[in-house]
Write an enzyme that holds these catalytic residues in place. Structure first.
Site, PDB file in Angstrom:
ATOM      1  N   LYS A 109       0.832  -1.202   0.000  1.00  0.00           N
ATOM      2  CA  LYS A 109       0.000   0.000   0.000  1.00  0.00           C
ATOM      3  C   LYS A 109       0.872   1.261   0.000  1.00  0.00           C
ATOM      4  O   LYS A 109       0.668   2.196  -0.766  1.00  0.00           O
ATOM      5  CB  LYS A 109      -0.858  -0.022   1.274  1.00  0.00           C
ATOM      6  CG  LYS A 109      -2.170   0.678   1.161  1.00  0.00           C
ATOM      7  CD  LYS A 109      -2.959   0.530   2.453  1.00  0.00           C
ATOM      8  CE  LYS A 109      -4.293  -0.133   2.222  1.00  0.00           C
ATOM      9  NZ  LYS A 109      -5.192  -0.089   3.382  1.00  0.00           N
ATOM     10  N   CYS A 155     -19.260   0.071   7.878  1.00  0.00           N
ATOM     11  CA  CYS A 155     -19.625   0.730   9.140  1.00  0.00           C
ATOM     12  C   CYS A 155     -20.953   0.271   9.743  1.00  0.00           C
ATOM     13  O   CYS A 155     -20.971  -0.230  10.863  1.00  0.00           O
ATOM     14  CB  CYS A 155     -19.628   2.239   8.946  1.00  0.00           C
ATOM     15  SG  CYS A 155     -17.990   2.888   8.645  1.00  0.00           S
TER      16      CYS A 155
HETATM   17  P1  NAD Z   1      -9.305   0.163   6.444  1.00  0.00           P
HETATM   18  O1  NAD Z   1      -9.342  -1.279   6.692  1.00  0.00           O
HETATM   19  O2  NAD Z   1      -9.587   0.685   5.089  1.00  0.00           O
HETATM   20  O3  NAD Z   1      -7.882   0.763   6.885  1.00  0.00           O
HETATM   21  C1  NAD Z   1      -7.240   0.415   8.075  1.00  0.00           C
HETATM   22  C2  NAD Z   1      -5.738   0.423   7.808  1.00  0.00           C
HETATM   23  O4  NAD Z   1      -5.057   0.262   9.048  1.00  0.00           O
HETATM   24  C3  NAD Z   1      -5.258  -0.711   6.892  1.00  0.00           C
HETATM   25  O5  NAD Z   1      -4.590  -0.165   5.777  1.00  0.00           O
HETATM   26  C4  NAD Z   1      -4.338  -1.522   7.788  1.00  0.00           C
HETATM   27  O6  NAD Z   1      -3.248  -2.077   7.096  1.00  0.00           O
HETATM   28  C5  NAD Z   1      -3.876  -0.485   8.781  1.00  0.00           C
HETATM   29  N1  NAD Z   1      -3.331  -1.044  10.008  1.00  0.00           N
HETATM   30  C6  NAD Z   1      -3.770  -2.084  10.745  1.00  0.00           C
HETATM   31  N2  NAD Z   1      -2.972  -2.288  11.798  1.00  0.00           N
HETATM   32  C7  NAD Z   1      -2.001  -1.357  11.761  1.00  0.00           C
HETATM   33  C8  NAD Z   1      -0.892  -1.039  12.578  1.00  0.00           C
HETATM   34  N3  NAD Z   1      -0.639  -1.731  13.683  1.00  0.00           N
HETATM   35  N4  NAD Z   1      -0.120  -0.020  12.223  1.00  0.00           N
HETATM   36  C9  NAD Z   1      -0.366   0.681  11.120  1.00  0.00           C
HETATM   37  N5  NAD Z   1      -1.407   0.446  10.302  1.00  0.00           N
HETATM   38  C10 NAD Z   1      -2.213  -0.562  10.616  1.00  0.00           C
HETATM   39  O7  NAD Z   1     -10.334   0.796   7.505  1.00  0.00           O
HETATM   40  P2  NAD Z   1     -11.182   2.146   7.362  1.00  0.00           P
HETATM   41  O8  NAD Z   1     -12.391   1.906   6.543  1.00  0.00           O
HETATM   42  O9  NAD Z   1     -10.270   3.273   7.012  1.00  0.00           O
HETATM   43  O10 NAD Z   1     -11.680   2.324   8.871  1.00  0.00           O
HETATM   44  C11 NAD Z   1     -10.804   2.689   9.907  1.00  0.00           C
HETATM   45  C12 NAD Z   1     -11.641   3.046  11.132  1.00  0.00           C
HETATM   46  O11 NAD Z   1     -12.460   4.180  10.850  1.00  0.00           O
HETATM   47  C13 NAD Z   1     -12.595   1.937  11.576  1.00  0.00           C
HETATM   48  O12 NAD Z   1     -12.693   1.947  12.963  1.00  0.00           O
HETATM   49  C14 NAD Z   1     -13.917   2.348  10.957  1.00  0.00           C
HETATM   50  O13 NAD Z   1     -15.028   1.860  11.662  1.00  0.00           O
HETATM   51  C15 NAD Z   1     -13.834   3.855  11.054  1.00  0.00           C
HETATM   52  N6  NAD Z   1     -14.639   4.579  10.054  1.00  0.00           N
HETATM   53  C16 NAD Z   1     -14.702   4.124   8.771  1.00  0.00           C
HETATM   54  C17 NAD Z   1     -15.432   4.836   7.835  1.00  0.00           C
HETATM   55  C18 NAD Z   1     -15.530   4.357   6.410  1.00  0.00           C
HETATM   56  O14 NAD Z   1     -16.425   4.828   5.698  1.00  0.00           O
HETATM   57  N7  NAD Z   1     -14.663   3.474   5.947  1.00  0.00           N
HETATM   58  C19 NAD Z   1     -16.102   6.013   8.210  1.00  0.00           C
HETATM   59  C20 NAD Z   1     -15.987   6.456   9.520  1.00  0.00           C
HETATM   60  C21 NAD Z   1     -15.251   5.729  10.443  1.00  0.00           C
END
Ligand code: NAD
Length: 440
Positions: A35, A266
């Site tokens: 990524k 979500c």
């Molecule tokens: P995602 O899965 O797209 O991204 C999460 C990222 O975190 C991944 O790229 C993963 O590799 C990385 N990661 C995991 N462990 C890690 C570590 N130890 N160090 C560094 N990076 C690490 O998830 P997302 O959709 O971006 O959601 C993230 C959070 O935000 C969740 O809690 C979700 O509920 C919340 N959220 C998501 C949305 C949405 O529309 N996607 C909207 C609001 C809130």
């Protein structure tokens, strides 16, 4: 002020790019090397309209960089956003292992006062857990750096994430120390001076605001979906019902569009997580539990309807247009298309499908039934020789399809419009056995 964003997914990447656009220096960090390598080459690994342009601009301006190094991210920044995933566990509760891992790493490399901002959606008490985790590692290191934890939940919508972060409806900041609140005002200076509403509150309230908001929207969707099922039975029109309901200022017209069920990363997981939080504290959240059950029922009902209206689908070919849980995203997490396609295949159908962005992810999410699915080049390719077509997601290009061309290409003449996108086309009922949702 320098910002670190840990977790470069839908939330972290957009947040990092937008903070750079606000003029801050930002390091985006992720554990997935592939990524980060793509991002370093200017390739955006997710589909999010408008993101690439802002990313390029801010990289060129020297404000935005990408790394897999946690040490550098913590040591070189003043504010660290945690934006990692919080996926559901088997029992529906949020899995905090990634959040804890990040907190441990922050503790490991902390080298001065920092504000640790939780942007991931997390259960009440996680702010405290993050603080305790960092403190424990500091104790083990015999270091006495001070730090603050802030809760700053994210409300962006995939597909509209850039606009949502540039101009949010509100910014919620849960904090404990005035020093941290002042830092957050500085981080969001551009929004703060432009009169974006800010809600400064305590951390548990901020944590619960996010779950309450998402659950409310999920309830609204399940509510109108059940009304759609009833409307179909009694010969009423759910769209007119929703329109009339929405004109009431207390209700608002948003999130009153009937469909095959809510999905995405979500609503399904956040509704389950808040119900689990309720259980832990001895409060049964019946309305939200009801919305979850209604959503499962909705997907079953879609399959049932297709099977019934076609007098069985065994050996029949069904075109499914749209796979992602909504338009303008490649996100397939908990998309209703997955359960509905599985249901159609269980009933013996062969699926031809096309989605502008969802196919790559669908291929592995539906790998178990791969021999029953053909992924097509475009929407017309998908309807070729099909006995029926199902409009699953309301991508613009499906709205603009030539119905005559579709009819000429199809073998049968049955159309299930689960998003009511062709309901106003004059010819649709002449050309097809047309089944919209919740209306005639
Ligand atoms: P995602 O899965 O797209 O991204 C999460 C990222 O975190 C991944 O790229 C993963 O590799 C990385 N990661 C995991 N462990 C890690 C570590 N130890 N160090 C560094 N990076 C690490 O998830 P997302 O959709 O971006 O959601 C993230 C959070 O935000 C969740 O809690 C979700 O509920 C919340 N959220 C998501 C949305 C949405 O529309 N996607 C909207 C609001 C809130």
């Amino acid at each position: 002020m320098k910002i670190g964003v840990v977790g470069t997914g839908y939330v972290g990447l957009v947040q990092g790019v937008i903070l750079a656009e606000f003029g801050l220096e930002v390091i985006c960090m992720d554990v997935i090397e592939e990524k980060i390598n793509l991002l370093k080459q200017g390739i955006v690994p997710i589909y999010e309209p408008g993101l690439k342009e802002l990313l390029d601009k801010n990289v060129a301006a020297g404000r935005l960089s990408f790394t897999t190094e946690m040490k550098e991210t913590v040591e070189q920044t003043d504010v660290i956003f945690i934006a990692v995933g919080t996926p559901p566990k088997e029992d529906g509760s949020a899995d905090l292992k990634y959040v804890i891992e990040v907190a441990q790493n922050i503790g490991k490399y902390l080298n001065g006062y920092k504000v640790v901002v939780n942007k991931s959606t997390v259960p009440v008490g996680t702010g405290q857990l993050v603080r305790e985790t960092i403190q424990q590692v500091l104790n083990e290191r015999n270091e006495e750096y001070s730090f603050d934890v802030v809760s700053n939940p994210e409300f962006l919508r995939e597909g509209k994430a850039v606009g949502d972060c540039l101009k949010p409806d509100r910014v919620v900041i849960g904090y404990e120390s005035d020093r941290a609140a002042e830092v957050m005002k500085k981080v969001y200076d551009v929004l703060y001076i432009n009169e974006t509403p800010f809600i400064f509150t305590d951390i548990p309230t901020a944590e619960l605001i996010k779950y309450a908001a998402n659950s409310f929207l999920a309830v609204k969707i399940s509510f109108i979906n059940e009304i759609a099922l009833l409307a179909e039975k009694v010969g009423a029109n759910v769209q007119e019902i929703a329109r009339a309901m929405g004109m009431d200022g207390r209700i608002s017209p948003k999130f009153l569009h009937a469909g095959p069920g809510f999905g995405g990363s979500c609503f399904p997981k956040d509704t389950k997580a808040i119900v689990d939080i309720g259980k832990q504290y001895g409060e049964e959240l019946k309305v939200i539990q009801g919305a979850i059950e209604a959503n499962e029922k909705q997907k079953h009902k879609m399959v049932e309807k297709i099977v019934e209206r076609m007098d069985g689908i065994s050996g029949k070919t069904i075109a499914v247009l749209g796979l992602s849980f909504k338009p303008e995203t490649d996100d397939m997490r908990d998309a209703p298309s997955i359960d509905i396609i599985n249901g159609l295949v269980e009933n013996g159908a062969f699926i031809q499908t096309y989605c502008p962005q969802g196919m790559k992810e669908a291929k592995w999410r539906l790998a178990d039934i791969a021999e029953h699915i053909h992924y097509c080049e475009n929407e017309y390719d998908a309807v070729k020789n099909a006995d029926a077509t199902v409009f699953m997601t309301e991508w613009h290009q499906f709205r603009g399809m030539s119905l005559q061309k579709m009819k000429d290409l199809m073998n049968g003449d049955t159309v299930f419009d689960l998003r009511n996108i062709h309901v106003k086309d004059k010819n649709v009922r002449d050309l097809f056995n047309y089944y919209p949702l919740g209306r005639k």
